[in-house]
Motif scaffolding. Sequence first.
Motif, PDB file in Angstrom:
ATOM      1  N   LEU A  80       0.812  -1.205   0.000  1.00  0.00           N
ATOM      2  CA  LEU A  80       0.000   0.000   0.000  1.00  0.00           C
ATOM      3  C   LEU A  80       0.854   1.269   0.000  1.00  0.00           C
ATOM      4  O   LEU A  80       1.879   1.344   0.670  1.00  0.00           O
ATOM      5  N   ARG A  81       0.390   2.266  -0.764  1.00  0.00           N
ATOM      6  CA  ARG A  81       1.020   3.588  -0.757  1.00  0.00           C
ATOM      7  C   ARG A  81      -0.051   4.603  -0.363  1.00  0.00           C
ATOM      8  O   ARG A  81      -1.179   4.513  -0.845  1.00  0.00           O
ATOM      9  N   VAL A  82       0.289   5.553   0.480  1.00  0.00           N
ATOM     10  CA  VAL A  82      -0.675   6.548   0.941  1.00  0.00           C
ATOM     11  C   VAL A  82      -0.055   7.925   0.890  1.00  0.00           C
ATOM     12  O   VAL A  82       1.168   8.080   0.910  1.00  0.00           O
ATOM     13  N   PHE A 100       0.648   4.157 -11.185  1.00  0.00           N
ATOM     14  CA  PHE A 100       1.188   4.146  -9.826  1.00  0.00           C
ATOM     15  C   PHE A 100       1.151   5.554  -9.228  1.00  0.00           C
ATOM     16  O   PHE A 100       1.406   6.534  -9.929  1.00  0.00           O
ATOM     17  N   VAL A 101       0.907   5.637  -7.923  1.00  0.00           N
ATOM     18  CA  VAL A 101       0.999   6.937  -7.259  1.00  0.00           C
ATOM     19  C   VAL A 101       2.457   7.290  -7.016  1.00  0.00           C
ATOM     20  O   VAL A 101       2.844   8.464  -7.068  1.00  0.00           O
ATOM     21  N   CYS A 102       3.287   6.259  -6.726  1.00  0.00           N
ATOM     22  CA  CYS A 102       4.733   6.441  -6.558  1.00  0.00           C
ATOM     23  C   CYS A 102       5.464   5.624  -7.618  1.00  0.00           C
ATOM     24  O   CYS A 102       5.296   4.400  -7.646  1.00  0.00           O
ATOM     25  N   PRO A 103       6.231   6.255  -8.488  1.00  0.00           N
ATOM     26  CA  PRO A 103       6.560   7.684  -8.488  1.00  0.00           C
ATOM     27  C   PRO A 103       5.703   8.507  -9.448  1.00  0.00           C
ATOM     28  O   PRO A 103       5.821   9.731  -9.473  1.00  0.00           O
ATOM     29  N   TRP A 112       2.003  14.107  -2.684  1.00  0.00           N
ATOM     30  CA  TRP A 112       3.044  13.635  -1.776  1.00  0.00           C
ATOM     31  C   TRP A 112       2.594  12.284  -1.236  1.00  0.00           C
ATOM     32  O   TRP A 112       1.529  12.172  -0.608  1.00  0.00           O
ATOM     33  N   ALA A 113       3.356  11.241  -1.480  1.00  0.00           N
ATOM     34  CA  ALA A 113       2.955   9.895  -1.074  1.00  0.00           C
ATOM     35  C   ALA A 113       4.189   9.059  -0.785  1.00  0.00           C
ATOM     36  O   ALA A 113       5.294   9.364  -1.251  1.00  0.00           O
ATOM     37  N   ALA A 114       3.996   7.985  -0.036  1.00  0.00           N
ATOM     38  CA  ALA A 114       5.100   7.100   0.336  1.00  0.00           C
ATOM     39  C   ALA A 114       4.578   5.682   0.486  1.00  0.00           C
ATOM     40  O   ALA A 114       3.377   5.445   0.658  1.00  0.00           O
ATOM     41  N   VAL A 115       5.518   4.732   0.419  1.00  0.00           N
ATOM     42  CA  VAL A 115       5.189   3.309   0.555  1.00  0.00           C
ATOM     43  C   VAL A 115       5.164   2.935   2.029  1.00  0.00           C
ATOM     44  O   VAL A 115       6.070   3.297   2.787  1.00  0.00           O
ATOM     45  N   VAL A 166      -3.965   1.174  -4.054  1.00  0.00           N
ATOM     46  CA  VAL A 166      -4.203  -0.237  -3.720  1.00  0.00           C
ATOM     47  C   VAL A 166      -3.297  -1.047  -4.651  1.00  0.00           C
ATOM     48  O   VAL A 166      -3.706  -1.509  -5.712  1.00  0.00           O
ATOM     49  N   TYR A 167      -2.060  -1.201  -4.219  1.00  0.00           N
ATOM     50  CA  TYR A 167      -0.985  -1.669  -5.097  1.00  0.00           C
ATOM     51  C   TYR A 167      -0.447  -3.019  -4.641  1.00  0.00           C
ATOM     52  O   TYR A 167      -0.452  -3.369  -3.464  1.00  0.00           O
ATOM     53  N   GLY A 168       0.071  -3.784  -5.609  1.00  0.00           N
ATOM     54  CA  GLY A 168       0.825  -4.995  -5.315  1.00  0.00           C
ATOM     55  C   GLY A 168       0.018  -6.040  -4.585  1.00  0.00           C
ATOM     56  O   GLY A 168      -1.064  -6.439  -5.024  1.00  0.00           O
ATOM     57  N   CYS A 169       0.528  -6.489  -3.445  1.00  0.00           N
ATOM     58  CA  CYS A 169      -0.147  -7.558  -2.713  1.00  0.00           C
ATOM     59  C   CYS A 169      -1.369  -7.063  -1.955  1.00  0.00           C
ATOM     60  O   CYS A 169      -2.137  -7.870  -1.424  1.00  0.00           O
ATOM     61  N   THR A 170      -1.560  -5.746  -1.857  1.00  0.00           N
ATOM     62  CA  THR A 170      -2.784  -5.213  -1.252  1.00  0.00           C
ATOM     63  C   THR A 170      -3.904  -5.289  -2.279  1.00  0.00           C
ATOM     64  O   THR A 170      -3.831  -4.659  -3.333  1.00  0.00           O
ATOM     65  N   LYS A 171      -4.948  -6.029  -1.962  1.00  0.00           N
ATOM     66  CA  LYS A 171      -6.027  -6.294  -2.910  1.00  0.00           C
ATOM     67  C   LYS A 171      -7.267  -5.432  -2.666  1.00  0.00           C
ATOM     68  O   LYS A 171      -7.906  -4.968  -3.605  1.00  0.00           O
TER      69      LYS A 171
END
Length: 271
Positions: A80-82, A100-103, A112-115, A166-171
């Motif tokens: 997750l990135r928020v 993707f939100v990042c990058p 402004w977001a981070a993993v 809602v990225y990667g392993c976060t479903k």
Amino acid sequence: MGCSVSQLHDAASSAGDAAQPLFFHPLSHGSKVLLDESCSVAERAGTFHDGIVFTQRPVRLQERVTLKILKKEAPWHGGLRVGFTATDPSKMEPALLPPFVCPDLVLQGETWAAVLPDECGEEGTVLSFWVDRRGRLFYRRNQKARDVLLLKGVAVAARLWAVIDVYGCTKAVQLLDPTWPRGGTCELIPASRLSPPATRRAPACRDYLYLPGGPAEECAICLSHEASARLHPCGHASFCHCCAQKVFRSNAQCPMCRQQIQDILQASPEA
């Protein structure tokens, strides 16, 4: 997408009204995002990207955005990135959102977001994130006492909408109201098992509707009392009288369909 016309109107009219509850923006989101009927659950369909979602209104400084991780998907990596964006999601073109939100979205400016760490992606995890008056983005996991700094430099002079990838392993994730003890999971139920009026009233993403709280006899908000109240006129009966009264006094909107509540009735045994 399962959001009603009234919800779309609410999203536009309440963009600057911080008294309104938070839910996901019904129109501006990634191409793989599916929203439930209340726009409080976002699930990514297939692949591992194009899962960006925004809140429907700006978030105040120090206001906590609270999420529950509902599902993981093992084949993918990353989580997750928020963060926050100063760009009004209502003015974004969904088809032009990056994967993707990042990058990607961050590099477009005003975002402004981070993993988040991997442990934040476990199913059942509840986490909050917020920005303080100095432009620092913090998060807290499972209501632990320690606040963790994610990044600095958020432009606090601007109006800010929360953004979640809602990225990667976060479903799938659920937006929670931190003032309500909504600790339960969302049950994925085929629309064919619902009564025809409910299906017509809020068509689901694909062939499913999310119903918070699980079993009908348990209040979907407090998860501790019997669901004994029925909201009129929408007919949703997943709440105890205490929580139903709290909703009625708060904003008089059904938490499941956002329809205006006119009265609270006793739920019938078959409701």
